[in-house]
Scaffold this active site. Structure first.
Site, mmCIF file in Angstrom:
data_model
loop_
_atom_site.group_PDB
_atom_site.id
_atom_site.type_symbol
_atom_site.label_atom_id
_atom_site.label_comp_id
_atom_site.label_asym_id
_atom_site.label_seq_id
_atom_site.Cartn_x
_atom_site.Cartn_y
_atom_site.Cartn_z
ATOM 1 N N GLY A 15 -5.651 46.161 85.823
ATOM 2 C CA GLY A 15 -6.316 46.964 86.848
ATOM 3 C C GLY A 15 -5.966 48.440 86.801
ATOM 4 O O GLY A 15 -6.032 49.128 87.820
ATOM 5 N N ASN A 17 -7.706 50.739 85.379
ATOM 6 C CA ASN A 17 -8.942 51.476 85.697
ATOM 7 C C ASN A 17 -9.210 51.451 87.198
ATOM 8 O O ASN A 17 -9.610 52.466 87.780
ATOM 9 C CB ASN A 17 -10.132 50.897 84.928
ATOM 10 N N ARG A 68 -21.568 28.200 86.019
ATOM 11 C CA ARG A 68 -21.494 29.664 86.024
ATOM 12 C C ARG A 68 -22.383 30.251 87.112
ATOM 13 O O ARG A 68 -22.063 31.255 87.735
ATOM 14 C CB ARG A 68 -21.939 30.222 84.668
ATOM 15 N N ARG A 94 -15.361 38.135 81.964
ATOM 16 C CA ARG A 94 -16.223 36.979 82.191
ATOM 17 C C ARG A 94 -17.653 37.421 82.031
ATOM 18 O O ARG A 94 -18.027 38.500 82.504
ATOM 19 C CB ARG A 94 -16.010 36.535 83.643
ATOM 20 N N LEU A 96 -21.502 37.466 82.847
ATOM 21 C CA LEU A 96 -22.278 37.255 84.072
ATOM 22 C C LEU A 96 -23.620 36.620 83.714
ATOM 23 O O LEU A 96 -24.196 36.908 82.668
ATOM 24 C CB LEU A 96 -22.472 38.600 84.776
ATOM 25 N N HIS A 112 -16.018 50.103 78.274
ATOM 26 C CA HIS A 112 -15.669 49.416 77.030
ATOM 27 C C HIS A 112 -14.803 50.336 76.170
ATOM 28 O O HIS A 112 -15.130 51.514 75.993
ATOM 29 C CB HIS A 112 -16.950 49.047 76.273
ATOM 30 N N GLU A 177 -10.471 56.351 79.466
ATOM 31 C CA GLU A 177 -11.215 55.433 80.350
ATOM 32 C C GLU A 177 -10.999 55.840 81.796
ATOM 33 O O GLU A 177 -11.929 55.869 82.607
ATOM 34 C CB GLU A 177 -10.727 53.991 80.149
HETATM 35 C C1 GRF Z 1 -9.831 48.289 79.400
HETATM 36 O O1 GRF Z 1 -9.480 48.656 78.095
HETATM 37 C C2 GRF Z 1 -11.330 48.127 79.498
HETATM 38 O O2 GRF Z 1 -12.006 49.016 78.678
HETATM 39 C C3 GRF Z 1 -11.517 46.722 79.008
HETATM 40 O O3 GRF Z 1 -10.441 46.014 79.548
HETATM 41 C C4 GRF Z 1 -9.343 46.896 79.769
HETATM 42 C C5 GRF Z 1 -8.967 46.790 81.209
HETATM 43 O O4 GRF Z 1 -7.810 47.477 81.524
HETATM 44 N N1 GRF Z 1 -12.823 46.261 79.365
HETATM 45 P P1 GRF Z 1 -7.324 47.592 83.018
HETATM 46 O O5 GRF Z 1 -7.283 46.172 83.597
HETATM 47 O O6 GRF Z 1 -8.272 48.469 83.766
HETATM 48 O O7 GRF Z 1 -5.937 48.175 82.927
#
Ligand code: GRF
Length: 221
Positions: A15, A17, A68, A94, A96, A112, A177
């Site tokens: 988490g 991000n 799902r 996951r 969707l 990504h 990111e």
């Molecule tokens: C990130 O590298 C994102 O791009 C990918 O999964 C990772 C998640 O990292 N989809 P975090 O859980 O936000 O630390």
């Protein structure tokens, strides 16, 4: 902030991000509010992060659902109950179903860790390192039925150095990111995101002044 954009953030892991989004909201840089954080993984550290900041957090375990579609129906119910404007996938591991995509048309975004359309899937930094590209980066994109195939909103480019490992590259990408995801969400908050087919246009925004990047650097050319 009269009407901050209402976010539902879906996570599966650390988490970081999510944390960057929380921090930017708390700083007042991002005009959004997180209405709910949902994890499919009960042990995700992101759930703890959400709770620390007093945000509603829910865990939906896949084993509690028969299909799902049932799982996604509950996701939809939770997100709608919070009147979410934008669904933010932040390391949500996951796939969707079309039911979910139809419930939030053009309102689901993902980040990504590669320069799409190169290196989709779950090993972006590793695949970029092994391929030998000189630049990689990260991409925020709309989510469609494919895997990391939706229209691209913003990208950040980082160099790949000759001594990089998957871990050093992934760390460099992750820092970016944390910047571009908040920027992308702020574009939505400002109503600047327009979609034409598979092309995204950000209204009234200066495009990058950078003409070209080289790695290794050019020597006299
Ligand atoms: C990130 O590298 C994102 O791009 C990918 O999964 C990772 C998640 O990292 N989809 P975090 O859980 O936000 O630390």
């Amino acid at each position: 902030m009269a009407h901050p954009l209402k976010l539902g953030v879906l996570i599966s892991g650390s988490g970081s991000n999510l944390q960057a989004i929380i921090d930017n909201i708390e700083k007042g840089a991002l005009e959004a509010s997180i209405r709910i954080v949902i994890s499919n993984n009960p042990d995700a550290f992101g759930v703890t992060r959400a709770q620390k900041h007093g945000l509603p957090a829910a865990v939906l375990k896949h084993e509690d659902f028969n299909t799902r579609e049932d799982y996604d129906a509950e996701l939809i119910r939770l997100l709608r109950s919070k009147e979410v404007d934008l669904v933010v996938l932040a390391g949500f591991m996951r796939l969707l179903t079309p039911v979910f995509l139809k419930a939030f048309p053009q309102k689901i975004i993902n980040i990504h860790p590669a320069l799409l359309p190169s290196f989709p899937g779950i090993h972006g930094p590793k695949d970029a390192c092994e391929y030998g590209v000189k630049f990689s980066g990260c991409t925020v994109h709309f989510v469609d039925e494919g895997i990391d195939t939706g229209p691209i909103i913003i990208q950040s480019v980082v160099p790949v150095f000759s001594n990089d490992t998957t871990e050093t590259l992934a760390a460099r990408i992750l820092k970016e990111e944390h910047r571009i995801y908040s920027q992308a969400i702020q574009f939505f908050a400002e109503g600047k995101v327009a979609l034409f087919g598979r092309k995204v246009q950000i209204k009234n925004i200066e495009e990058t002044p950078v003409i070209a990047l080289h790695n290794p650097s050019l020597a006299g050319f």
